[in-house]
Motif scaffolding. Structure first.
Motif, PDB file in Angstrom:
ATOM      1  N   HIS A 180       9.427  23.547 -54.793  1.00 40.95           N
ATOM      2  CA  HIS A 180       9.091  24.291 -56.016  1.00 40.95           C
ATOM      3  C   HIS A 180       8.780  23.389 -57.202  1.00 40.95           C
ATOM      4  CE1 HIS A 180      10.660  28.558 -54.856  1.00 40.95           C
ATOM      5  NE2 HIS A 180      10.066  27.948 -53.858  1.00 40.95           N
ATOM      6  N   LEU A 181       8.546  22.113 -56.947  1.00 40.74           N
ATOM      7  CA  LEU A 181       8.062  21.209 -57.978  1.00 40.74           C
ATOM      8  C   LEU A 181       6.575  20.975 -57.752  1.00 40.74           C
ATOM      9  CD1 LEU A 181      10.976  18.630 -58.253  1.00 40.74           C
ATOM     10  CD2 LEU A 181      10.515  20.626 -59.693  1.00 40.74           C
ATOM     11  N   GLY A 182       5.874  20.645 -58.822  1.00 44.68           N
ATOM     12  CA  GLY A 182       4.429  20.587 -58.700  1.00 44.68           C
ATOM     13  C   GLY A 182       3.789  19.366 -59.325  1.00 44.68           C
ATOM     14  N   VAL A 183       2.481  19.297 -59.143  1.00 41.45           N
ATOM     15  CA  VAL A 183       1.642  18.258 -59.728  1.00 41.45           C
ATOM     16  C   VAL A 183       0.524  18.948 -60.499  1.00 41.45           C
ATOM     17  CG1 VAL A 183       0.061  16.348 -59.252  1.00 41.45           C
ATOM     18  CG2 VAL A 183       2.136  16.612 -57.873  1.00 41.45           C
ATOM     19  N   LEU A 184       0.371  18.598 -61.764  1.00 35.64           N
ATOM     20  CA  LEU A 184      -0.670  19.193 -62.593  1.00 35.64           C
ATOM     21  C   LEU A 184      -2.027  18.671 -62.136  1.00 35.64           C
ATOM     22  CD1 LEU A 184      -1.191  21.040 -65.041  1.00 35.64           C
ATOM     23  CD2 LEU A 184      -1.014  19.009 -66.490  1.00 35.64           C
ATOM     24  N   GLU A 185      -2.907  19.596 -61.803  1.00 29.38           N
ATOM     25  CA  GLU A 185      -4.211  19.239 -61.243  1.00 29.38           C
ATOM     26  C   GLU A 185      -5.316  19.321 -62.287  1.00 29.38           C
ATOM     27  OE1 GLU A 185      -6.463  20.318 -57.078  1.00 29.38           O
ATOM     28  OE2 GLU A 185      -5.436  21.941 -58.144  1.00 29.38           O
ATOM     29  N   LYS A 186      -5.324  20.374 -63.081  1.00 28.92           N
ATOM     30  CA  LYS A 186      -6.331  20.568 -64.114  1.00 28.92           C
ATOM     31  C   LYS A 186      -5.692  21.274 -65.305  1.00 28.92           C
ATOM     32  CE  LYS A 186     -10.467  20.901 -61.200  1.00 28.92           C
ATOM     33  NZ  LYS A 186     -11.190  19.782 -61.832  1.00 28.92           N
ATOM     34  N   LEU A 244       5.002  32.448 -55.423  1.00 36.13           N
ATOM     35  CA  LEU A 244       5.118  31.536 -54.288  1.00 36.13           C
ATOM     36  C   LEU A 244       5.398  32.274 -52.980  1.00 36.13           C
ATOM     37  CD1 LEU A 244       7.112  28.621 -55.955  1.00 36.13           C
ATOM     38  CD2 LEU A 244       4.663  28.710 -55.456  1.00 36.13           C
ATOM     39  N   SER A 245       5.847  33.523 -53.081  1.00 35.69           N
ATOM     40  CA  SER A 245       6.120  34.308 -51.871  1.00 35.69           C
ATOM     41  C   SER A 245       4.868  34.987 -51.320  1.00 35.69           C
ATOM     42  CB  SER A 245       7.181  35.375 -52.163  1.00 35.69           C
ATOM     43  OG  SER A 245       6.632  36.446 -52.933  1.00 35.69           O
ATOM     44  N   LYS A 273      -0.521  22.204 -58.314  1.00 39.31           N
ATOM     45  CA  LYS A 273      -0.141  22.252 -56.906  1.00 39.31           C
ATOM     46  C   LYS A 273       1.380  22.300 -56.835  1.00 39.31           C
ATOM     47  CE  LYS A 273      -4.022  19.383 -55.293  1.00 39.31           C
ATOM     48  NZ  LYS A 273      -4.368  18.071 -54.676  1.00 39.31           N
ATOM     49  N   VAL A 274       1.905  23.295 -56.144  1.00 35.92           N
ATOM     50  CA  VAL A 274       3.356  23.462 -56.037  1.00 35.92           C
ATOM     51  C   VAL A 274       3.769  23.263 -54.579  1.00 35.92           C
ATOM     52  CG1 VAL A 274       5.304  24.995 -56.446  1.00 35.92           C
ATOM     53  CG2 VAL A 274       3.327  25.074 -57.977  1.00 35.92           C
ATOM     54  N   PHE A 275       4.806  22.448 -54.377  1.00 32.15           N
ATOM     55  CA  PHE A 275       5.230  22.084 -53.033  1.00 32.15           C
ATOM     56  C   PHE A 275       6.476  22.862 -52.617  1.00 32.15           C
ATOM     57  CE2 PHE A 275       2.748  18.725 -54.899  1.00 32.15           C
ATOM     58  CZ  PHE A 275       1.840  18.437 -53.902  1.00 32.15           C
ATOM     59  N   ASP A 276       6.971  22.583 -51.419  1.00 29.53           N
ATOM     60  CA  ASP A 276       8.068  23.363 -50.862  1.00 29.53           C
ATOM     61  C   ASP A 276       9.349  23.295 -51.685  1.00 29.53           C
ATOM     62  OD1 ASP A 276       6.574  24.319 -48.746  1.00 29.53           O
ATOM     63  OD2 ASP A 276       7.080  22.651 -47.431  1.00 29.53           O
ATOM     64  N   MET A 335       1.094  20.658 -49.234  1.00 30.20           N
ATOM     65  CA  MET A 335       1.048  21.552 -50.396  1.00 30.20           C
ATOM     66  C   MET A 335       1.395  22.971 -49.981  1.00 30.20           C
ATOM     67  SD  MET A 335      -2.149  22.378 -52.935  1.00 30.20           S
ATOM     68  CE  MET A 335      -2.929  23.514 -51.810  1.00 30.20           C
ATOM     69  N   LYS A 336       2.272  23.600 -50.722  1.00 26.55           N
ATOM     70  CA  LYS A 336       2.621  24.976 -50.411  1.00 26.55           C
ATOM     71  C   LYS A 336       1.643  25.961 -51.052  1.00 26.55           C
ATOM     72  CE  LYS A 336       6.384  28.318 -50.452  1.00 26.55           C
ATOM     73  NZ  LYS A 336       7.771  28.612 -50.860  1.00 26.55           N
ATOM     74  N   LYS A 337       1.372  25.805 -52.346  1.00 25.03           N
ATOM     75  CA  LYS A 337       0.505  26.728 -53.073  1.00 25.03           C
ATOM     76  C   LYS A 337      -0.246  25.979 -54.161  1.00 25.03           C
ATOM     77  CE  LYS A 337       1.681  31.155 -51.883  1.00 25.03           C
ATOM     78  NZ  LYS A 337       1.867  31.012 -50.447  1.00 25.03           N
ATOM     79  N   ARG A 338      -1.420  26.516 -54.481  1.00 20.33           N
ATOM     80  CA  ARG A 338      -2.101  26.118 -55.709  1.00 20.33           C
ATOM     81  C   ARG A 338      -2.057  27.333 -56.630  1.00 20.33           C
ATOM     82  NH1 ARG A 338      -6.355  24.280 -53.828  1.00 20.33           N
ATOM     83  NH2 ARG A 338      -6.317  22.080 -54.468  1.00 20.33           N
ATOM     84  N   LEU A 339      -1.490  27.157 -57.803  1.00 24.58           N
ATOM     85  CA  LEU A 339      -1.450  28.225 -58.793  1.00 24.58           C
ATOM     86  C   LEU A 339      -2.513  27.942 -59.848  1.00 24.58           C
ATOM     87  CD1 LEU A 339       2.406  28.660 -59.274  1.00 24.58           C
ATOM     88  CD2 LEU A 339       0.885  29.831 -57.671  1.00 24.58           C
TER      89      LEU A 339
END
Length: 204
Positions: A185-191, A135-136, A180-183, A1-5
């Protein structure tokens, strides 16, 4: 995982006209939010974000001051709601009556621009700049306090959905949406519309 937004829509705003569209009109929060959202404020005190990004409009400033009083937010114009132009402050019924042709283009034409306002393409492009900025940033957990339209389009971009599907996301005021956003720049909806899962917040 790169980032959690962690995406938070501002709390309930004052509306001079009930049910009207309000984009960049600088409205304050509706009185009483301190009591209504006190449980989420308490839950959010359990974790320290690596950065807090915020729309400069008053309703978002008030929300970030309430939820994160010890943080220094980064204000970004790119995080403002779409500019509805002449439609700002009008109800949909009023808009449909006065601008029937434009309403049809709004739903179907990606190049549509609100009269004397922003185009959907411009809105989408500035949100891509916003996402690149977030993301930066250093750290794993980045908070964004912004507007419903902003968060919906960001979700579409991160989930690789066309922006016409943005209305599929019902976002309640003041609550947490996490992705959760990965390298790539696509993500998975967590909540979505979470009211402060203390166990989850403690784990961040």
């Amino acid at each position: 995982m790169k980032k959690r937004l962690i995406l938070i829509r501002h709390m309930d705003k004052e509306e001079p006209v009930s049910g009207a569209l309000y984009g960049q009109t600088d409205l304050a929060l509706k009185p009483g939010y301190e009591q209504k959202f006190a449980p989420l404020k308490e839950a959010l005190s359990l974790f320290a974000p690596d950065a807090v990004v915020c729309s400069p409009l008053k309703r978002c400033r008030q929300t970030v001051d309430f939820y994160f009083p010890d943080e220094t937010p980064i204000f970004k114009d790119e995080a403002m709601e779409v500019d509805f132009g002449d439609w700002d402050g009008m109800t949909f019924a009023q808009i449909k009556d006065k601008y029937p042709d434009e309403v049809n283009h709004w739903a179907e034409d990606e190049s549509f621009a609100f009269p004397n306002g922003e185009s959907l393409k411009e809105f989408s492009e500035r949100l891509r700049k916003l996402s690149e900025f977030m993301l930066s940033l250093d750290g794993d957990n980045i908070v964004l306090v912004a507007h419903g339209g902003v968060i919906r389009i960001l979700l579409c971009q991160f989930l690789n959905l066309h922006q016409r599907h943005s209305s599929a996301f019902e976002l309640n005021s003041g609550l947490i949406t996490s992705i959760k956003v990965f390298d790539n720049h696509l993500g998975v909806l967590e909540k979505i519309n979470d009211f402060g899962d203390e166990t989850w917040l403690k784990s961040l």
